[in-house]
Design an enzyme around this catalytic site. Sequence first.
Site, PDB file in Angstrom:
ATOM      1  N   ASP A  93       0.845  -1.195   0.000  1.00  0.00           N
ATOM      2  CA  ASP A  93       0.000   0.000   0.000  1.00  0.00           C
ATOM      3  C   ASP A  93       0.882   1.248   0.000  1.00  0.00           C
ATOM      4  O   ASP A  93       1.561   1.531   0.984  1.00  0.00           O
ATOM      5  CB  ASP A  93      -0.891   0.002   1.253  1.00  0.00           C
ATOM      6  CG  ASP A  93      -1.857   1.169   1.258  1.00  0.00           C
ATOM      7  OD1 ASP A  93      -2.940   1.047   0.640  1.00  0.00           O
ATOM      8  OD2 ASP A  93      -1.541   2.215   1.856  1.00  0.00           O
ATOM      9  N   TYR A 143       3.041   9.820  -0.531  1.00  0.00           N
ATOM     10  CA  TYR A 143       4.064   9.284   0.382  1.00  0.00           C
ATOM     11  C   TYR A 143       5.465   9.535  -0.165  1.00  0.00           C
ATOM     12  O   TYR A 143       6.455   9.399   0.553  1.00  0.00           O
ATOM     13  CB  TYR A 143       3.897   7.772   0.615  1.00  0.00           C
ATOM     14  CG  TYR A 143       2.597   7.341   1.253  1.00  0.00           C
ATOM     15  CD1 TYR A 143       1.707   8.265   1.799  1.00  0.00           C
ATOM     16  CD2 TYR A 143       2.243   6.001   1.330  1.00  0.00           C
ATOM     17  CE1 TYR A 143       0.508   7.862   2.369  1.00  0.00           C
ATOM     18  CE2 TYR A 143       1.053   5.591   1.908  1.00  0.00           C
ATOM     19  CZ  TYR A 143       0.187   6.527   2.415  1.00  0.00           C
ATOM     20  OH  TYR A 143      -0.997   6.122   2.978  1.00  0.00           O
ATOM     21  N   LYS A 165      -2.544   5.813  -4.493  1.00  0.00           N
ATOM     22  CA  LYS A 165      -3.662   6.739  -4.254  1.00  0.00           C
ATOM     23  C   LYS A 165      -3.464   8.065  -4.967  1.00  0.00           C
ATOM     24  O   LYS A 165      -2.330   8.573  -5.035  1.00  0.00           O
ATOM     25  CB  LYS A 165      -3.804   6.997  -2.743  1.00  0.00           C
ATOM     26  CG  LYS A 165      -3.777   5.734  -1.918  1.00  0.00           C
ATOM     27  CD  LYS A 165      -4.004   5.943  -0.434  1.00  0.00           C
ATOM     28  CE  LYS A 165      -3.676   4.677   0.339  1.00  0.00           C
ATOM     29  NZ  LYS A 165      -2.259   4.550   0.735  1.00  0.00           N
ATOM     30  N   HIS A 171      -7.488   9.505  -2.295  1.00  0.00           N
ATOM     31  CA  HIS A 171      -6.849   9.466  -0.969  1.00  0.00           C
ATOM     32  C   HIS A 171      -7.759  10.015   0.126  1.00  0.00           C
ATOM     33  O   HIS A 171      -7.765   9.500   1.257  1.00  0.00           O
ATOM     34  CB  HIS A 171      -5.521  10.221  -1.001  1.00  0.00           C
ATOM     35  CG  HIS A 171      -4.530   9.745   0.007  1.00  0.00           C
ATOM     36  ND1 HIS A 171      -3.185   9.658  -0.240  1.00  0.00           N
ATOM     37  CD2 HIS A 171      -4.675   9.317   1.283  1.00  0.00           C
ATOM     38  CE1 HIS A 171      -2.558   9.199   0.838  1.00  0.00           C
ATOM     39  NE2 HIS A 171      -3.449   8.990   1.785  1.00  0.00           N
ATOM     40  N   PRO A 191      -3.540   0.132  11.626  1.00  0.00           N
ATOM     41  CA  PRO A 191      -4.121  -0.931  12.472  1.00  0.00           C
ATOM     42  C   PRO A 191      -3.439  -1.023  13.836  1.00  0.00           C
ATOM     43  O   PRO A 191      -3.986  -1.647  14.745  1.00  0.00           O
ATOM     44  CB  PRO A 191      -3.876  -2.206  11.650  1.00  0.00           C
ATOM     45  CG  PRO A 191      -2.689  -1.879  10.785  1.00  0.00           C
ATOM     46  CD  PRO A 191      -2.833  -0.414  10.444  1.00  0.00           C
ATOM     47  N   GLU A 236       6.910 -10.416  11.995  1.00  0.00           N
ATOM     48  CA  GLU A 236       5.945 -10.677  13.092  1.00  0.00           C
ATOM     49  C   GLU A 236       4.514 -10.301  12.659  1.00  0.00           C
ATOM     50  O   GLU A 236       3.567 -11.058  12.889  1.00  0.00           O
ATOM     51  CB  GLU A 236       6.382  -9.828  14.299  1.00  0.00           C
ATOM     52  CG  GLU A 236       5.421  -9.793  15.455  1.00  0.00           C
ATOM     53  CD  GLU A 236       5.861  -8.749  16.510  1.00  0.00           C
ATOM     54  OE1 GLU A 236       7.086  -8.564  16.722  1.00  0.00           O
ATOM     55  OE2 GLU A 236       4.972  -8.124  17.101  1.00  0.00           O
TER      56      GLU A 236
HETATM   57  P1  NAP Z   1       0.661   1.393  11.943  1.00  0.00           P
HETATM   58  O1  NAP Z   1       0.870   0.236  11.066  1.00  0.00           O
HETATM   59  O2  NAP Z   1      -0.620   1.540  12.682  1.00  0.00           O
HETATM   60  O3  NAP Z   1       1.859   1.490  13.012  1.00  0.00           O
HETATM   61  C1  NAP Z   1       3.182   1.637  12.595  1.00  0.00           C
HETATM   62  C2  NAP Z   1       4.032   1.984  13.822  1.00  0.00           C
HETATM   63  O4  NAP Z   1       4.043   0.874  14.710  1.00  0.00           O
HETATM   64  C3  NAP Z   1       5.461   2.287  13.475  1.00  0.00           C
HETATM   65  O5  NAP Z   1       5.922   3.232  14.423  1.00  0.00           O
HETATM   66  C4  NAP Z   1       6.155   0.949  13.655  1.00  0.00           C
HETATM   67  O6  NAP Z   1       7.501   1.120  14.005  1.00  0.00           O
HETATM   68  C5  NAP Z   1       5.373   0.380  14.821  1.00  0.00           C
HETATM   69  N1  NAP Z   1       5.268  -1.088  14.738  1.00  0.00           N
HETATM   70  C6  NAP Z   1       4.924  -1.821  13.649  1.00  0.00           C
HETATM   71  N2  NAP Z   1       4.901  -3.119  13.954  1.00  0.00           N
HETATM   72  C7  NAP Z   1       5.240  -3.229  15.261  1.00  0.00           C
HETATM   73  C8  NAP Z   1       5.401  -4.326  16.130  1.00  0.00           C
HETATM   74  N3  NAP Z   1       5.186  -5.573  15.714  1.00  0.00           N
HETATM   75  N4  NAP Z   1       5.777  -4.077  17.414  1.00  0.00           N
HETATM   76  C9  NAP Z   1       5.996  -2.816  17.836  1.00  0.00           C
HETATM   77  N5  NAP Z   1       5.856  -1.723  17.046  1.00  0.00           N
HETATM   78  C10 NAP Z   1       5.483  -1.927  15.771  1.00  0.00           C
HETATM   79  O7  NAP Z   1       0.992   2.761  11.154  1.00  0.00           O
HETATM   80  P2  NAP Z   1       0.516   3.666   9.959  1.00  0.00           P
HETATM   81  O8  NAP Z   1       1.685   3.875   9.104  1.00  0.00           O
HETATM   82  O9  NAP Z   1      -0.205   4.837  10.544  1.00  0.00           O
HETATM   83  O10 NAP Z   1      -0.592   2.846   9.161  1.00  0.00           O
HETATM   84  C11 NAP Z   1      -0.275   1.760   8.367  1.00  0.00           C
HETATM   85  C12 NAP Z   1      -0.507   2.033   6.883  1.00  0.00           C
HETATM   86  O11 NAP Z   1      -1.839   2.430   6.609  1.00  0.00           O
HETATM   87  C13 NAP Z   1       0.310   3.209   6.334  1.00  0.00           C
HETATM   88  O12 NAP Z   1       1.678   2.903   6.232  1.00  0.00           O
HETATM   89  C14 NAP Z   1      -0.390   3.471   5.036  1.00  0.00           C
HETATM   90  O13 NAP Z   1      -0.027   2.509   4.069  1.00  0.00           O
HETATM   91  C15 NAP Z   1      -1.841   3.306   5.484  1.00  0.00           C
HETATM   92  N6  NAP Z   1      -2.425   4.638   5.878  1.00  0.00           N
HETATM   93  C16 NAP Z   1      -3.319   5.218   5.028  1.00  0.00           C
HETATM   94  C17 NAP Z   1      -3.865   6.445   5.345  1.00  0.00           C
HETATM   95  C18 NAP Z   1      -4.872   7.070   4.412  1.00  0.00           C
HETATM   96  O14 NAP Z   1      -5.191   8.259   4.581  1.00  0.00           O
HETATM   97  N7  NAP Z   1      -5.385   6.336   3.454  1.00  0.00           N
HETATM   98  C19 NAP Z   1      -3.509   7.110   6.543  1.00  0.00           C
HETATM   99  C20 NAP Z   1      -2.601   6.478   7.390  1.00  0.00           C
HETATM  100  C21 NAP Z   1      -2.086   5.236   7.061  1.00  0.00           C
HETATM  101  P3  NAP Z   1       8.747   0.830  12.997  1.00  0.00           P
HETATM  102  O15 NAP Z   1       8.309   1.212  11.610  1.00  0.00           O
HETATM  103  O16 NAP Z   1       9.808   1.730  13.553  1.00  0.00           O
HETATM  104  O17 NAP Z   1       9.083  -0.624  13.121  1.00  0.00           O
END
Ligand code: NAP
Length: 268
Positions: free
Chosen positions: A44, A49, A74, A107, A197, A247
């Site tokens: 994704d 980005y 997006k 988006h 998530p 993981e």
């Molecule tokens: P997320 O997946 O909810 O959380 C990522 C954070 O958690 C990072 O700081 C990561 O650290 C940490 N993490 C990941 N796995 C872990 C684990 N097993 N144990 C401990 N910490 C962990 O974050 P997100 O980037 O907000 O959301 C995920 C994806 O959703 C985005 O990358 C994007 O593709 C999509 N998104 C879309 C929108 C939209 O407007 N459509 C908005 C937000 C997000 P490290 O990376 O340092 O390991």
Amino acid sequence: MTHFVLSNGIQIPAIGFGTWQIPDGEQAYRSVLTALDVGYRHIDTALSYGNERSVGRAIRDSGLRREDIFITTKLPAEIKGYQETLDTFNRSLDNLGVDYIDLYLIHAPKPWNVEGDGMEYMPQNIETWKAFEELYKKGKIRAIGVSNFRPPHLDVLLKEVEIVPMVNQILLHPNHIPKDNIKYCRDRNILIEAYSPLATGKIFDTPRLTTIAEKYNKTVAQLCIRWSYQNGFLPLPKSVTPARIKENFNIFDFTITDEDMQQIGQVE
Ligand code: NAP
């Protein structure tokens, strides 16, 4: 890899690798390569980005066939309109170095810096969507959808367009459950993708989740990703840490009981 099936019959791998906030260059390249290596088949990204080039390079270097990888990107929230959409879509194709996209999303219904619900942007979103339909019919995109849309936006869109979005990608984790949007999308066979998530890393401060995860001998991250999947939401976890990338993908060997699903977060 387990799949969900979209309303047009397309199979979509049931976990996507999130890439928001991964800088273009070595980090995005290495993270996506690691994700593909441990088994993710769904990436994704988004033009905004800024990392499509590295994502595309990792996909090419992975040794996998293009048709075995599901790519979502997006259209930036700030870009709306028919011709603007067609032009911008081509930029993403060029950045990624591919000749089709699996899933293309609007988006957001409005530019990020605009206050309010952005309903005034719906006429422009409808024009944008007509370009999405055209690209879809031409086979340049295998599925089309939206992101950050709520029922009032979808109500207006659905009245005016031919093709119902196949996906709505929204903020969704155990501490943030938009029930009205979930019901709206489920009733119309719009697949919900759960972005952030892990609450962008803030989910780990939730004691009830730590207690439940211990019961299954799983981490809080795995519990949250599995909860999303078991609810029929497609989770998009992001990490730049190889051990976490692995993981987060390892959620297909356990099942959360109905009672624990409710304790983690009640959806209905
Ligand atoms: P997320 O997946 O909810 O959380 C990522 C954070 O958690 C990072 O700081 C990561 O650290 C940490 N993490 C990941 N796995 C872990 C684990 N097993 N144990 C401990 N910490 C962990 O974050 P997100 O980037 O907000 O959301 C995920 C994806 O959703 C985005 O990358 C994007 O593709 C999509 N998104 C879309 C929108 C939209 O407007 N459509 C908005 C937000 C997000 P490290 O990376 O340092 O390991």
